[in-house]
Design a protein around this motif. Structure first.
Motif, PDB file in Angstrom:
ATOM      1  N   THR A 147      36.716  24.572  17.394  1.00 27.78           N
ATOM      2  CA  THR A 147      36.179  23.788  16.279  1.00 27.78           C
ATOM      3  C   THR A 147      35.288  24.665  15.402  1.00 27.78           C
ATOM      4  O   THR A 147      35.389  24.640  14.174  1.00 27.78           O
ATOM      5  CB  THR A 147      35.385  22.571  16.801  1.00 27.78           C
ATOM      6  N   ILE A 196      35.693  25.574  11.461  1.00 27.11           N
ATOM      7  CA  ILE A 196      34.618  25.299  10.498  1.00 27.11           C
ATOM      8  C   ILE A 196      34.356  26.549   9.657  1.00 27.11           C
ATOM      9  O   ILE A 196      34.229  26.474   8.431  1.00 27.11           O
ATOM     10  CB  ILE A 196      33.334  24.835  11.227  1.00 27.11           C
ATOM     11  N   LYS A 204      33.015  25.433   5.829  1.00 27.89           N
ATOM     12  CA  LYS A 204      32.231  24.206   5.794  1.00 27.89           C
ATOM     13  C   LYS A 204      30.762  24.550   6.044  1.00 27.89           C
ATOM     14  O   LYS A 204      30.451  25.288   6.975  1.00 27.89           O
ATOM     15  CB  LYS A 204      32.730  23.203   6.833  1.00 27.89           C
ATOM     16  N   HIS A 211      29.453  17.170  10.402  1.00 32.30           N
ATOM     17  CA  HIS A 211      29.873  17.263  11.803  1.00 32.30           C
ATOM     18  C   HIS A 211      31.395  17.165  11.850  1.00 32.30           C
ATOM     19  O   HIS A 211      31.990  16.315  11.174  1.00 32.30           O
ATOM     20  CB  HIS A 211      29.242  16.140  12.627  1.00 32.30           C
ATOM     21  N   TYR A 212      32.006  18.032  12.672  1.00 29.66           N
ATOM     22  CA  TYR A 212      33.458  18.126  12.702  1.00 29.66           C
ATOM     23  C   TYR A 212      33.992  18.093  14.129  1.00 29.66           C
ATOM     24  O   TYR A 212      33.347  18.561  15.063  1.00 29.66           O
ATOM     25  CB  TYR A 212      33.921  19.430  12.024  1.00 29.66           C
ATOM     26  N   GLU A 213      35.191  17.537  14.264  1.00 30.72           N
ATOM     27  CA  GLU A 213      35.908  17.484  15.542  1.00 30.72           C
ATOM     28  C   GLU A 213      37.330  17.987  15.320  1.00 30.72           C
ATOM     29  O   GLU A 213      37.816  18.018  14.189  1.00 30.72           O
ATOM     30  CB  GLU A 213      36.000  16.048  16.065  1.00 30.72           C
ATOM     31  N   LEU A 225      41.130  19.797  11.560  1.00 27.87           N
ATOM     32  CA  LEU A 225      39.677  19.707  11.605  1.00 27.87           C
ATOM     33  C   LEU A 225      39.310  18.461  10.822  1.00 27.87           C
ATOM     34  O   LEU A 225      39.693  18.311   9.665  1.00 27.87           O
ATOM     35  CB  LEU A 225      39.052  20.953  10.963  1.00 27.87           C
ATOM     36  N   VAL A 226      38.592  17.532  11.458  1.00 29.01           N
ATOM     37  CA  VAL A 226      38.216  16.295  10.777  1.00 29.01           C
ATOM     38  C   VAL A 226      36.695  16.157  10.751  1.00 29.01           C
ATOM     39  O   VAL A 226      36.014  16.499  11.707  1.00 29.01           O
ATOM     40  CB  VAL A 226      38.845  15.046  11.440  1.00 29.01           C
ATOM     41  N   GLU A 227      36.199  15.679   9.620  1.00 28.49           N
ATOM     42  CA  GLU A 227      34.765  15.438   9.499  1.00 28.49           C
ATOM     43  C   GLU A 227      34.466  14.039  10.033  1.00 28.49           C
ATOM     44  O   GLU A 227      35.199  13.088   9.744  1.00 28.49           O
ATOM     45  CB  GLU A 227      34.325  15.545   8.039  1.00 28.49           C
ATOM     46  N   SER A 268      31.686  16.688  18.627  1.00 27.63           N
ATOM     47  CA  SER A 268      31.576  17.290  17.297  1.00 27.63           C
ATOM     48  C   SER A 268      30.707  18.546  17.305  1.00 27.63           C
ATOM     49  O   SER A 268      29.889  18.761  18.197  1.00 27.63           O
ATOM     50  CB  SER A 268      31.024  16.268  16.294  1.00 27.63           C
TER      51      SER A 268
END
Length: 91
Positions: free
Chosen positions: A24, A28, A33, A37-39, A71-73, A81
């Motif tokens: 992750t 990022i 980014k 917060h990202y997962e 990668l999702v916020e 995350s």
């Protein structure tokens, strides 16, 4: 295989193994980014086949493969995350 010799493919880990949080973090940084917060969001592909330990013990079998990663916020921090702001502060 009609008498053909099956070639054995060898595999060697390059570098150290990475966990989900490290992957992750790498994404990022890749997507530049700075905040949020990202997962990871994995996408799986499923296929149903007939397989078994021997020809007389064949049964329905599900094959699962990892087909893509995204990668999702996320709107707030979770256990899975990674905080992009915290990564930037570590430089």
């Amino acid at each position: 295989m009609n008498g053909a010799t099956k070639k054995v493919i060898s595999r060697t880990v390059v570098g150290e193994q990475i966990d989900i949080r490290m992957l992750t973090t790498i994404l990022i940084k890749h997507f530049k980014k700075k905040t949020g917060h990202y997962e990871l969001a994995p996408e799986f592909a499923f296929s149903v086949v007939q397989a078994g330990p021997s020809p007389d013990k064949v049964m329905p079998t599900v094959m699962v493969g990892l087909s893509r990663m995204a990668l999702v916020e996320v709107s707030e921090a979770t256990q899975m995350s990674v905080d992009a702001g915290a990564i930037q502060k570590k430089k």
